[in-house]
Design an enzyme around this catalytic site. Sequence first.
Site, PDB file in Angstrom:
ATOM      1  N   SER A   1       0.849  -1.200   0.000  1.00  0.00           N
ATOM      2  CA  SER A   1       0.000   0.000   0.000  1.00  0.00           C
ATOM      3  C   SER A   1       0.881   1.245   0.000  1.00  0.00           C
ATOM      4  CB  SER A   1      -0.886   0.021   1.249  1.00  0.00           C
ATOM      5  OG  SER A   1      -1.591   1.240   1.321  1.00  0.00           O
TER       6      SER A   1
ATOM      7  N   TYR B   1      -0.461  -0.581  10.615  1.00  0.00           N
ATOM      8  CA  TYR B   1      -0.773  -0.961   9.229  1.00  0.00           C
ATOM      9  C   TYR B   1       0.284  -0.389   8.270  1.00  0.00           C
ATOM     10  CZ  TYR B   1      -3.455  -1.411   4.878  1.00  0.00           C
ATOM     11  OH  TYR B   1      -3.856  -1.711   3.595  1.00  0.00           O
TER      12      TYR B   1
HETATM   13  N1  LIG Z   1      -9.053  -0.690  -0.245  1.00  0.00           N
HETATM   14  C1  LIG Z   1      -7.972   0.087  -0.098  1.00  0.00           C
HETATM   15  O1  LIG Z   1      -8.087   1.332  -0.053  1.00  0.00           O
HETATM   16  C2  LIG Z   1      -6.608  -0.535  -0.011  1.00  0.00           C
HETATM   17  C3  LIG Z   1      -5.497   0.303  -0.206  1.00  0.00           C
HETATM   18  C4  LIG Z   1      -4.219  -0.229  -0.151  1.00  0.00           C
HETATM   19  C5  LIG Z   1      -4.050  -1.579   0.085  1.00  0.00           C
HETATM   20  N2  LIG Z   1      -5.133  -2.383   0.282  1.00  0.00           N
HETATM   21  C6  LIG Z   1      -4.879  -3.809   0.538  1.00  0.00           C
HETATM   22  O2  LIG Z   1      -5.542  -4.567  -0.450  1.00  0.00           O
HETATM   23  C7  LIG Z   1      -5.817  -5.877   0.053  1.00  0.00           C
HETATM   24  C8  LIG Z   1      -7.274  -6.224  -0.245  1.00  0.00           C
HETATM   25  O3  LIG Z   1      -8.095  -5.274   0.390  1.00  0.00           O
HETATM   26  P1  LIG Z   1      -9.546  -4.850  -0.164  1.00  0.00           P
HETATM   27  O4  LIG Z   1      -9.585  -3.390  -0.162  1.00  0.00           O
HETATM   28  O5  LIG Z   1      -9.868  -5.573  -1.412  1.00  0.00           O
HETATM   29  O6  LIG Z   1     -10.445  -5.358   1.073  1.00  0.00           O
HETATM   30  P2  LIG Z   1     -11.817  -6.176   1.139  1.00  0.00           P
HETATM   31  O7  LIG Z   1     -12.761  -5.746   0.067  1.00  0.00           O
HETATM   32  O8  LIG Z   1     -12.259  -6.034   2.560  1.00  0.00           O
HETATM   33  O9  LIG Z   1     -11.373  -7.702   0.854  1.00  0.00           O
HETATM   34  C9  LIG Z   1     -10.560  -8.395   1.758  1.00  0.00           C
HETATM   35  C10 LIG Z   1     -10.478  -9.859   1.315  1.00  0.00           C
HETATM   36  O10 LIG Z   1      -9.552 -10.531   2.201  1.00  0.00           O
HETATM   37  C11 LIG Z   1     -10.201 -11.675   2.780  1.00  0.00           C
HETATM   38  N3  LIG Z   1      -9.669 -11.859   4.134  1.00  0.00           N
HETATM   39  C12 LIG Z   1      -9.672 -10.959   5.147  1.00  0.00           C
HETATM   40  N4  LIG Z   1      -9.153 -11.525   6.248  1.00  0.00           N
HETATM   41  C13 LIG Z   1      -8.804 -12.800   5.918  1.00  0.00           C
HETATM   42  C14 LIG Z   1      -8.250 -13.892   6.652  1.00  0.00           C
HETATM   43  N5  LIG Z   1      -7.961 -13.802   7.959  1.00  0.00           N
HETATM   44  N6  LIG Z   1      -8.016 -15.058   5.999  1.00  0.00           N
HETATM   45  C15 LIG Z   1      -8.339 -15.181   4.674  1.00  0.00           C
HETATM   46  N7  LIG Z   1      -8.872 -14.181   3.952  1.00  0.00           N
HETATM   47  C16 LIG Z   1      -9.126 -13.012   4.572  1.00  0.00           C
HETATM   48  C17 LIG Z   1     -11.697 -11.327   2.754  1.00  0.00           C
HETATM   49  O11 LIG Z   1     -12.534 -12.487   2.742  1.00  0.00           O
HETATM   50  P3  LIG Z   1     -13.158 -13.147   4.103  1.00  0.00           P
HETATM   51  O12 LIG Z   1     -13.601 -11.996   4.972  1.00  0.00           O
HETATM   52  O13 LIG Z   1     -14.262 -14.046   3.646  1.00  0.00           O
HETATM   53  O14 LIG Z   1     -12.036 -13.920   4.703  1.00  0.00           O
HETATM   54  C18 LIG Z   1     -11.808 -10.595   1.415  1.00  0.00           C
HETATM   55  O15 LIG Z   1     -11.901 -11.518   0.354  1.00  0.00           O
HETATM   56  C19 LIG Z   1      -5.458  -5.838   1.546  1.00  0.00           C
HETATM   57  O16 LIG Z   1      -4.198  -6.432   1.735  1.00  0.00           O
HETATM   58  C20 LIG Z   1      -5.410  -4.347   1.861  1.00  0.00           C
HETATM   59  O17 LIG Z   1      -4.535  -4.077   2.938  1.00  0.00           O
HETATM   60  C21 LIG Z   1      -6.402  -1.890   0.226  1.00  0.00           C
END
Ligand SMILES: NC(=O)c1ccc[n+]([C@@H]2O[C@H](COP(=O)([O-])OP(=O)(O)OC[C@H]3O[C@@H](n4cnc5c(N)ncnc54)[C@H](OP(=O)(O)O)[C@@H]3O)[C@@H](O)[C@H]2O)c1
Length: 273
Positions: free
Chosen positions: A146, A156
Amino acid sequence: MATALITGGTSGIGAEFARQLAARGHDIVLVARDTSRLDAMAAELRGRAGDRETPDSQISVETMVADLAKPEDTDRVAARLGDRQHPIDFFVNNAGFRVSSRLANPDIAEHDRALNVMVRAVLVLGGAAARAMRERGSGAIVNVASINGQLTLSGYSAIKAWVRVYSESLSNELRGHGVTVTALMPGWVRTEFHQRAGTTKGEAGRGGIPGFLWLEPGLLVRECLRDVDKGRVISIPTARYRFLSWVVKHLPDATVRWVSRGISLSRSNAADS
Ligand SMILES: NC(=O)c1ccc[n+]([C@@H]2O[C@H](COP(=O)([O-])OP(=O)(O)OC[C@H]3O[C@@H](n4cnc5c(N)ncnc54)[C@H](OP(=O)(O)O)[C@@H]3O)[C@@H](O)[C@H]2O)c1
């Protein structure tokens, strides 16, 4: 047929990787905790493949229920990555969540979970994918870091800085073996990530984050896949974030800390309002 394994492939950025890699003809392995969402995502991907006109457009979709905070579940996914009979060609180390707990909080349960999912599992699964791909002499690994990791906002930020440095180091280790490693550094992306943190303060126009900084997952993943195709080690989708990243990189450390304090303060004010 190439196969992609995506952790957190049921929502947001991971789901978009699944859609775009399926559209490229990859078989897909989805990993997450929620069984019903895994089934729904698998059905969506199979349906999309069926809609395409080419006769070989069918793809296979496999699901694995795993909580990557649990080392035994992470080991099962690592074993799947190392399966020589059903090789994984493209691995997306994506599962993660926002950590709200303060660093001085005596209850470290949330930090523990975050370190297990976004550091330990990333290391164990990245290593398993790296060994299998190096043995075959080909493959691609994407670790989702990120832009937040360039700031000093929280535990984080520290975790995502680790993911970037880890990715660059793994890329060095695998150089010359036909395997690419890319650290994806998104800015703010419209996904459930922000709501899951128990608040809507991350929505555009609130929490001090201007609307133009919000990215759609489709655009983010399209640009990242282009960077992976070019063998880039760091992927920062969109010119606006490449510019911001460049600016932050060239600021004095004390200024980065000052900016980070301002963002943290505006977040806690938005949470209080
Ligand atoms: N959205 C942003 O602004 C942003 C920015 C920078 C980086 N990121 C990074 O991008 C990645 C994806 O985030 P997102 O924004 O797509 O979030 P999201 O929509 O909340 O999706 C998160 C995914 O991770 C899975 N997950 C969460 N905890 C888990 C666990 N303990 N074991 C297995 N699976 C798990 C969830 O499924 P279940 O809940 O069913 O397990 C879901 O499929 C993350 O690493 C986040 O830090 C996001």
